[in-house]
Design a protein around this motif. Sequence first.
Motif, PDB file in Angstrom:
ATOM      1  N   UNK A   1     -95.565  44.140  -3.679  1.00  0.00           N
ATOM      2  CA  UNK A   1     -96.528  43.154  -3.184  1.00  0.00           C
ATOM      3  C   UNK A   1     -97.102  43.508  -1.825  1.00  0.00           C
ATOM      4  N   UNK A   2     -96.313  44.198  -0.995  1.00  0.00           N
ATOM      5  CA  UNK A   2     -96.745  44.433   0.385  1.00  0.00           C
ATOM      6  C   UNK A   2     -96.781  45.916   0.767  1.00  0.00           C
ATOM      7  N   UNK A   3     -95.686  46.646   0.426  1.00  0.00           N
ATOM      8  CA  UNK A   3     -95.584  48.006   0.967  1.00  0.00           C
ATOM      9  C   UNK A   3     -94.780  48.900   0.032  1.00  0.00           C
ATOM     10  N   UNK A   4     -95.239  50.131  -0.110  1.00  0.00           N
ATOM     11  CA  UNK A   4     -94.538  51.175  -0.853  1.00  0.00           C
ATOM     12  C   UNK A   4     -94.418  52.391   0.052  1.00  0.00           C
ATOM     13  N   UNK A   5     -93.212  52.935   0.171  1.00  0.00           N
ATOM     14  CA  UNK A   5     -93.010  54.192   0.910  1.00  0.00           C
ATOM     15  C   UNK A   5     -92.245  55.144  -0.006  1.00  0.00           C
ATOM     16  N   UNK A   6     -92.844  56.285  -0.291  1.00  0.00           N
ATOM     17  CA  UNK A   6     -92.242  57.284  -1.174  1.00  0.00           C
ATOM     18  C   UNK A   6     -92.001  58.555  -0.377  1.00  0.00           C
ATOM     19  N   UNK A   7     -90.796  59.109  -0.497  1.00  0.00           N
ATOM     20  CA  UNK A   7     -90.531  60.436   0.060  1.00  0.00           C
ATOM     21  C   UNK A   7     -90.168  61.360  -1.096  1.00  0.00           C
ATOM     22  N   UNK A   8     -90.806  62.508  -1.137  1.00  0.00           N
ATOM     23  CA  UNK A   8     -90.529  63.477  -2.194  1.00  0.00           C
ATOM     24  C   UNK A   8     -90.969  64.859  -1.742  1.00  0.00           C
ATOM     25  N   UNK A   9     -90.192  65.896  -2.041  1.00  0.00           N
ATOM     26  CA  UNK A   9     -90.632  67.250  -1.683  1.00  0.00           C
ATOM     27  C   UNK A   9     -91.693  67.790  -2.636  1.00  0.00           C
ATOM     28  N   UNK A  10     -91.635  67.331  -3.890  1.00  0.00           N
ATOM     29  CA  UNK A  10     -92.539  67.856  -4.915  1.00  0.00           C
ATOM     30  C   UNK A  10     -93.286  66.682  -5.540  1.00  0.00           C
ATOM     31  N   UNK A  11     -94.559  66.557  -5.190  1.00  0.00           N
ATOM     32  CA  UNK A  11     -95.368  65.428  -5.623  1.00  0.00           C
ATOM     33  C   UNK A  11     -96.404  65.900  -6.640  1.00  0.00           C
ATOM     34  N   UNK A  12     -96.059  65.774  -7.910  1.00  0.00           N
ATOM     35  CA  UNK A  12     -96.992  66.096  -8.996  1.00  0.00           C
ATOM     36  C   UNK A  12     -96.869  64.949 -10.000  1.00  0.00           C
ATOM     37  N   UNK A  13     -97.521  63.831  -9.737  1.00  0.00           N
ATOM     38  CA  UNK A  13     -97.291  62.622 -10.522  1.00  0.00           C
ATOM     39  C   UNK A  13     -97.899  62.692 -11.913  1.00  0.00           C
ATOM     40  N   UNK A  14     -97.334  61.893 -12.810  1.00  0.00           N
ATOM     41  CA  UNK A  14     -97.927  61.726 -14.124  1.00  0.00           C
ATOM     42  C   UNK A  14     -99.211  60.906 -13.995  1.00  0.00           C
ATOM     43  N   UNK A  15     -99.983  60.859 -15.069  1.00  0.00           N
ATOM     44  CA  UNK A  15    -101.197  60.047 -15.068  1.00  0.00           C
ATOM     45  C   UNK A  15    -100.868  58.584 -14.785  1.00  0.00           C
ATOM     46  N   UNK A  16     -99.764  58.105 -15.388  1.00  0.00           N
ATOM     47  CA  UNK A  16     -99.378  56.705 -15.205  1.00  0.00           C
ATOM     48  C   UNK A  16     -98.965  56.416 -13.771  1.00  0.00           C
ATOM     49  N   UNK A  17     -98.214  57.347 -13.153  1.00  0.00           N
ATOM     50  CA  UNK A  17     -97.786  57.144 -11.770  1.00  0.00           C
ATOM     51  C   UNK A  17     -98.975  57.179 -10.816  1.00  0.00           C
ATOM     52  N   UNK A  18     -99.883  58.109 -11.040  1.00  0.00           N
ATOM     53  CA  UNK A  18    -101.065  58.179 -10.191  1.00  0.00           C
ATOM     54  C   UNK A  18    -101.864  56.881 -10.281  1.00  0.00           C
ATOM     55  N   UNK A  19    -102.032  56.388 -11.492  1.00  0.00           N
ATOM     56  CA  UNK A  19    -102.768  55.138 -11.691  1.00  0.00           C
ATOM     57  C   UNK A  19    -102.052  53.968 -11.034  1.00  0.00           C
TER      58      UNK A  19
END
Length: 483
Positions: free
Chosen positions: A331-349
């Motif tokens: 609802x307010x905030x998302x913080x993601x940490x990842x060394x390898x960021x290659x998201x799926x179509x669903x995650x990107x959306x």
Amino acid sequence: MDQITQIIAVLGVFLYWLILGGVATRIVIKRRSVGVSFSWLLIIYFLPFVGVIAYLLFGELHLGKARSSRSKAMYKPYADWFSALYQHNAHQPERQSDYASSISKLCDVQLNIPSLTANELVLQQTPEQILNSIISDINHAETLIDMEFYIWHPGGLADEVAIALINASNRGVSVKLLLDAAGSRLFFKSSWPSKMRNAGINVVAALKVSPLRMFFRRMDLRLHRKIVVIDNTVGYTGSMNLVDPKCFKQSDGVGEWIDIMVRITGPVVPVMNTVSAWDWEVETNERILPDMPPEAHCTDTSSLVQAIPSGPGMPEEVIHQVLLQSLYQAEHKIIITTPYFVPSEQLLDALVTASLRGVDVNIIIPRKNDSTMVKWASSSFFTELLAAGVTIHQFNGGLLHTKSVLIDEEHCLIGTVNMDMRSLWLNFELTLAVDDVKFAARLGQLVQAYMDDSDILTDEEWQQRPMYKRFIEQVFYLFSPLL
């Protein structure tokens, strides 16, 4: 003679196109995401012969005949073990927040593993703190030590862990060590395996790589979990391999790897141990199911935790589904940490949609990456993310290897999973969904420190990159679903 040659050539071309058509049809009927199917079709049509061979070797999730047979035979005893947890006093669904409730229901259906409360979690963030803590707990072990890692790299404090394990085995503690054969290849070439085995430690290489095995099992399938369990009461998991960063990949030019681990006591530890027991049995055909957790008692510092394993033999994409559900709920905030960021179509959306509906979306990735392919593929998503208002932080303090998702500073996912299709679809992984505002606050302080040591990539800066980089990004974007 010329006529025979022509007939052979025609038959060869016909046979090749027949094989090509068969493989293409199989790719389509597998009904994976459009991006994955499209990438494979590009490969098999634009790389004659090589593309077909590549798909046969790497295109489908082959665990191997022996492991697949074992997995099927293991379903019922492990399902019975997990089902019994629903009667445990630590299963208290009434304590779940709205975030945890939806994830728990998903895991109930997909995994039949309940969330459990009365866990005590300590977030550890430096290599010295993590490795010295593991050594201390090993030194106090009384009955058993189970460890599994993707990478064990000799040197520095990692050698001190090895010595502690040998000492524990010499005093009568049962020690089992399961390491990915590819990730830990330097360990298996060192003197440590023989030293450990001479001390009575059971050292096993998981998913061995060899030319012969490629015809029976997918070769890039990897054991990516990081689990330590001591006496079935103390556990560790997180992003850190069994390495001392001061002695690991120093020549890569990306700086020291930055990781976290969570030290856990409470009823979720036997759950982690059962996940480890599953991996052990798949590899060795030896069943060692742990004892059920004892009766639990909540305190003011207790955390409710959902253990979420994934990998071959388990429901497909379960961690992917949990991650999507978490992003949808923000609802307010998302913080993601990842060394390898290659998201799926669903995650990107999901990320773009969250930002467009007013959620403050932050992605923290390392400025320098040890994978050139991932670097370019990751960059190919920046234009869409920046246009939607997502903030991209490029971490300067080393190779940020931490894998975490913090939702509304109240709920978090933490574990071994990178935000790429390899982790979400292929590897053996483990994530913990932690439903505890206090623990989330501690994670929030850590990721804020990461952001303080990062540069924000602006849309203006991004639009000024040269044309050749845009071209390379688009090439890697086409194959990003396979990375």
